[in-house]
Write a protein that holds these residues in place. Structure first.
Motif, PDB file in Angstrom:
ATOM      1  N   ARG A   1      15.215  47.440  52.462  1.00 14.40           N
ATOM      2  CA  ARG A   1      14.879  47.671  51.110  1.00 14.40           C
ATOM      3  C   ARG A   1      14.243  49.019  51.059  1.00 14.40           C
ATOM      4  O   ARG A   1      14.162  49.757  50.017  1.00 14.40           O
ATOM      5  N   LEU A   2      13.205  49.187  51.970  1.00 14.41           N
ATOM      6  CA  LEU A   2      12.453  50.266  51.880  1.00 14.41           C
ATOM      7  C   LEU A   2      12.987  51.671  52.255  1.00 14.41           C
ATOM      8  O   LEU A   2      12.201  52.622  52.491  1.00 14.41           O
ATOM      9  N   ALA A   3      13.962  51.679  52.928  1.00 16.77           N
ATOM     10  CA  ALA A   3      14.629  52.912  53.836  1.00 16.77           C
ATOM     11  C   ALA A   3      15.003  53.903  52.639  1.00 16.77           C
ATOM     12  O   ALA A   3      15.398  53.526  51.544  1.00 16.77           O
ATOM     13  N   VAL A   4      14.706  55.156  53.241  1.00 18.85           N
ATOM     14  CA  VAL A   4      15.213  56.239  52.216  1.00 18.85           C
ATOM     15  C   VAL A   4      16.139  56.943  52.868  1.00 18.85           C
ATOM     16  O   VAL A   4      16.304  57.285  54.049  1.00 18.85           O
ATOM     17  N   VAL A   5      17.270  56.758  52.046  1.00 19.59           N
ATOM     18  CA  VAL A   5      18.695  57.084  52.920  1.00 19.59           C
ATOM     19  C   VAL A   5      19.340  58.395  52.043  1.00 19.59           C
ATOM     20  O   VAL A   5      19.522  58.424  50.940  1.00 19.59           O
ATOM     21  N   GLN A   6      19.987  59.486  52.933  1.00 19.84           N
ATOM     22  CA  GLN A   6      20.378  60.565  52.273  1.00 19.84           C
ATOM     23  C   GLN A   6      21.415  61.263  53.182  1.00 19.84           C
ATOM     24  O   GLN A   6      21.206  61.299  54.410  1.00 19.84           O
ATOM     25  N   ASP A   7      22.767  61.284  52.677  1.00 23.63           N
ATOM     26  CA  ASP A   7      23.642  61.974  53.747  1.00 23.63           C
ATOM     27  C   ASP A   7      23.892  61.296  55.075  1.00 23.63           C
ATOM     28  O   ASP A   7      24.009  62.095  55.991  1.00 23.63           O
TER      29      ASP A   7
ATOM     30  N   TRP B   1      11.482  56.198  56.582  1.00 25.91           N
ATOM     31  CA  TRP B   1      10.864  55.216  55.875  1.00 25.91           C
ATOM     32  C   TRP B   1       9.510  56.009  55.588  1.00 25.91           C
ATOM     33  O   TRP B   1       9.036  56.963  56.570  1.00 25.91           O
ATOM     34  N   PRO B   2       9.086  55.657  54.490  1.00 23.72           N
ATOM     35  CA  PRO B   2       7.441  56.472  54.337  1.00 23.72           C
ATOM     36  C   PRO B   2       6.474  55.689  54.822  1.00 23.72           C
ATOM     37  O   PRO B   2       6.621  54.735  55.677  1.00 23.72           O
TER      38      PRO B   2
ATOM     39  N   ASP C   1      23.972  50.264  60.772  1.00 24.52           N
ATOM     40  CA  ASP C   1      23.969  51.549  60.121  1.00 24.52           C
ATOM     41  C   ASP C   1      22.470  52.326  59.862  1.00 24.52           C
ATOM     42  O   ASP C   1      22.433  53.401  60.150  1.00 24.52           O
ATOM     43  N   LEU C   2      21.351  51.606  59.513  1.00 24.43           N
ATOM     44  CA  LEU C   2      20.316  52.093  59.761  1.00 24.43           C
ATOM     45  C   LEU C   2      19.553  52.649  60.954  1.00 24.43           C
ATOM     46  O   LEU C   2      18.995  53.733  61.086  1.00 24.43           O
ATOM     47  N   LEU C   3      20.077  51.915  61.754  1.00 23.49           N
ATOM     48  CA  LEU C   3      19.379  52.394  63.199  1.00 23.49           C
ATOM     49  C   LEU C   3      20.118  53.618  63.706  1.00 23.49           C
ATOM     50  O   LEU C   3      19.269  54.356  63.881  1.00 23.49           O
ATOM     51  N   LEU C   4      21.288  53.789  63.426  1.00 26.25           N
ATOM     52  CA  LEU C   4      21.929  54.863  63.706  1.00 26.25           C
ATOM     53  C   LEU C   4      21.682  56.122  62.767  1.00 26.25           C
ATOM     54  O   LEU C   4      21.673  57.206  63.266  1.00 26.25           O
ATOM     55  N   ALA C   5      21.451  55.987  61.543  1.00 30.12           N
ATOM     56  CA  ALA C   5      21.044  56.908  60.724  1.00 30.12           C
ATOM     57  C   ALA C   5      19.819  57.538  60.913  1.00 30.12           C
ATOM     58  O   ALA C   5      19.359  58.651  60.674  1.00 30.12           O
ATOM     59  N   ALA C   6      18.678  56.501  61.272  1.00 25.70           N
ATOM     60  CA  ALA C   6      17.480  56.919  61.754  1.00 25.70           C
ATOM     61  C   ALA C   6      17.208  57.642  62.926  1.00 25.70           C
ATOM     62  O   ALA C   6      16.613  58.586  63.096  1.00 25.70           O
ATOM     63  N   SER C   7      18.226  57.345  63.929  1.00 26.39           N
ATOM     64  CA  SER C   7      18.233  58.060  65.095  1.00 26.39           C
ATOM     65  C   SER C   7      18.663  59.453  65.216  1.00 26.39           C
ATOM     66  O   SER C   7      18.415  60.442  65.726  1.00 26.39           O
ATOM     67  N   GLU C   8      19.838  59.359  64.313  1.00 24.39           N
ATOM     68  CA  GLU C   8      20.616  60.495  64.213  1.00 24.39           C
ATOM     69  C   GLU C   8      19.480  61.783  63.217  1.00 24.39           C
ATOM     70  O   GLU C   8      19.459  62.894  63.612  1.00 24.39           O
ATOM     71  N   LEU C   9      18.950  61.200  62.581  1.00 23.70           N
ATOM     72  CA  LEU C   9      17.870  61.984  61.909  1.00 23.70           C
ATOM     73  C   LEU C   9      16.830  62.557  62.761  1.00 23.70           C
ATOM     74  O   LEU C   9      16.522  64.043  62.706  1.00 23.70           O
ATOM     75  N   THR C  10      16.492  61.644  63.669  1.00 20.85           N
ATOM     76  CA  THR C  10      15.405  62.113  64.649  1.00 20.85           C
ATOM     77  C   THR C  10      16.113  63.176  65.535  1.00 20.85           C
ATOM     78  O   THR C  10      15.362  64.167  65.901  1.00 20.85           O
TER      79      THR C  10
END
Length: 413
Positions: free
Chosen positions: A262-268, A273-274, A310-319
């Motif tokens: 719910r708190l994740a900020v997702v883009q592209d 997370w804040p 999906d969030l795990l991979l999206a967050a790791s890819e951002l990093t």
């Protein structure tokens, strides 16, 4: 092997609201070689040994000692963390310190009792002296691990029990941190008093949990509802999961995973997370944090086994796309390159995809190069676990061992 993008167009940078490209560097071209990494770890240990003095312990950085008496003693930025890291590297066969670490840990406690290094001019949680990362509990746990003594255990037990109602509600100062110490002591000794102390803290911490699954963190005269490991949701959940029965742990994990979604900020296809729920990604100082203590890397590291796929991979890819931190943040495991690299080790452990191990090792090489460059520039190393060179050495050692265990939070070994 892929590398992060080497440059972004102005249009791409304008679209990016998840991190600040200027805060990150181009990844080093140096490739991973185990012998080179092992030599760099040994060099960090040798430099750390050489910088030690019985009276002054280790020199302190200005950032680490802000409004704080030196020498620094804490587990987070002080001598206790350095002693523990040197012991861990030696126990794991990477590099042996020449110091008498048990004696050094005892000296840290003596120095603390002569002058506690608690921040001045700022409102601290009560009781401030009990914190794991910030105060005496961490020093006592390190000293006991190196030289088990009843008197150390008794004082540590006092700190754990007096910290039950600390309203910080975080790992740094509050009961979640001292719960980590109680759990470790229970494992080392089998003494049921540690289990009882842990359960008392857990019951109170769960009672304080808000209806939406978060905790209100009371720190430095303010309050917020944190998300990250040091001062927030995922750190508290980690502490609780170490001892909860399976039914309560399963409920906690399920609800916490939903809260993170719910708190994740997702883009592209990327996510972070804040620092605090209900606030923008930009902190009050205008910075968007992408590091262990705030943002995607810390959530991945601490919530790795229950975070949505999906969030795990999206967050790791951002990093990965952000790249390694620049020298202002540096190579550390708290807010630097090595801390972000732990997210890749964790993602490899969960997915089995070798690219994440390769990425972790690329970050380890970069962090070791940063450490050497900054040591040469200042004329000495940086001596702390969370913000200094020994933390980088531990990350590099984990990359050598293909081991995803963030220091203290995941393992005391």
């Amino acid at each position: 092997m892929q590398s992060p993008p080497r440059g972004r167009t102005p249009a791409e940078e304008e679209r990016n609201v998840l991190y600040e490209p200027d805060a990150f560097d181009q990844l080093t071209d140096r490739t991973w070689h185990e012998d080179w990494v092992g030599e760099r770890i040994a060099a960090i240990v040798a430099d750390t040994d050489a910088a030690y003095g019985q009276a002054d312990l280790w020199p302190a950085e200005e950032w680490d000692s802000w409004q704080t008496a030196t020498p620094l003693k804490s587990l987070y930025v002080g001598a206790a963390g350095v002693v523990w890291a040197l012991g861990a590297l030696g126990r794991r066969g990477h590099a042996q310190s020449g110091l008498d670490l048990a004696d050094a840990a005892s000296g840290v406690l003596d120095a603390w009792r002569e002058e506690p290094d608690l921040m001045r001019g700022i409102e601290l949680p009560s009781p401030a002296r009990a914190g794991l990362l910030s105060a005496e509990a961490g020093m006592l746990a390190v000293a006991w691990q190196l030289s088990p003594r009843d008197d150390l255990g008794d004082v540590l037990h006092e700190r754990v029990t007096e910290n039950v109602r600390n309203d910080a509600n975080d790992l740094m100062w509050g009961s979640p941190g001292t719960m980590l110490a109680a759990n470790a002591m229970h494992g080392w000794t089998g003494d049921q008093r540690w289990k009882a102390a842990w359960e008392e803290s857990a019951d109170e911490l769960l009672r304080r949990r808000d209806e939406d699954g978060l905790w209100t963190i009371h720190l430095y005269g303010g309050e917020a509802r944190g998300i990250g490991p040091a001062h927030g949701l995922v750190g508290n959940v980690l502490a609780l999961r170490q001892g909860l029965d399976s039914e309560r742990a399963d409920d906690l994990v399920r609800e916490s995973a939903a809260t993170l979604t719910r708190l994740a900020v997702v883009q592209d296809g990327l996510a972070t997370w804040p620092v605090h729920a209900g606030r923008p990604l930009e902190s009050s100082d205008g910075e968007i944090r992408l590091q262990w203590c705030a943002g995607a890397p810390g959530v991945v590291i601490t919530a790795i086994d229950y975070l949505d796929d999906d969030l795990l991979l999206a967050a790791s890819e951002l990093t990965w796309q952000a790249g390694p931190h620049g020298d202002e943040k540096g190579p550390s495991i708290c807010h630097g390159t090595a801390g972000n690299g732990y997210a890749f080790l964790k993602t490899f452990e969960r997915t089995g995809d070798e690219k994440w191990l390769e990425r972790a090792r690329r970050f380890a090489v970069h962090a070791l190069e940063q450490t050497e460059r900054l040591r040469a520039a200042r004329g000495r190393g940086r001596y702390s676990l969370w913000t200094g060179d020994v933390g980088v050495a531990l990350f590099a050692a984990d990359c050598l061992d293909t081991r995803a265990r963030y220091p203290i939070l995941d393992s005391w070994e």
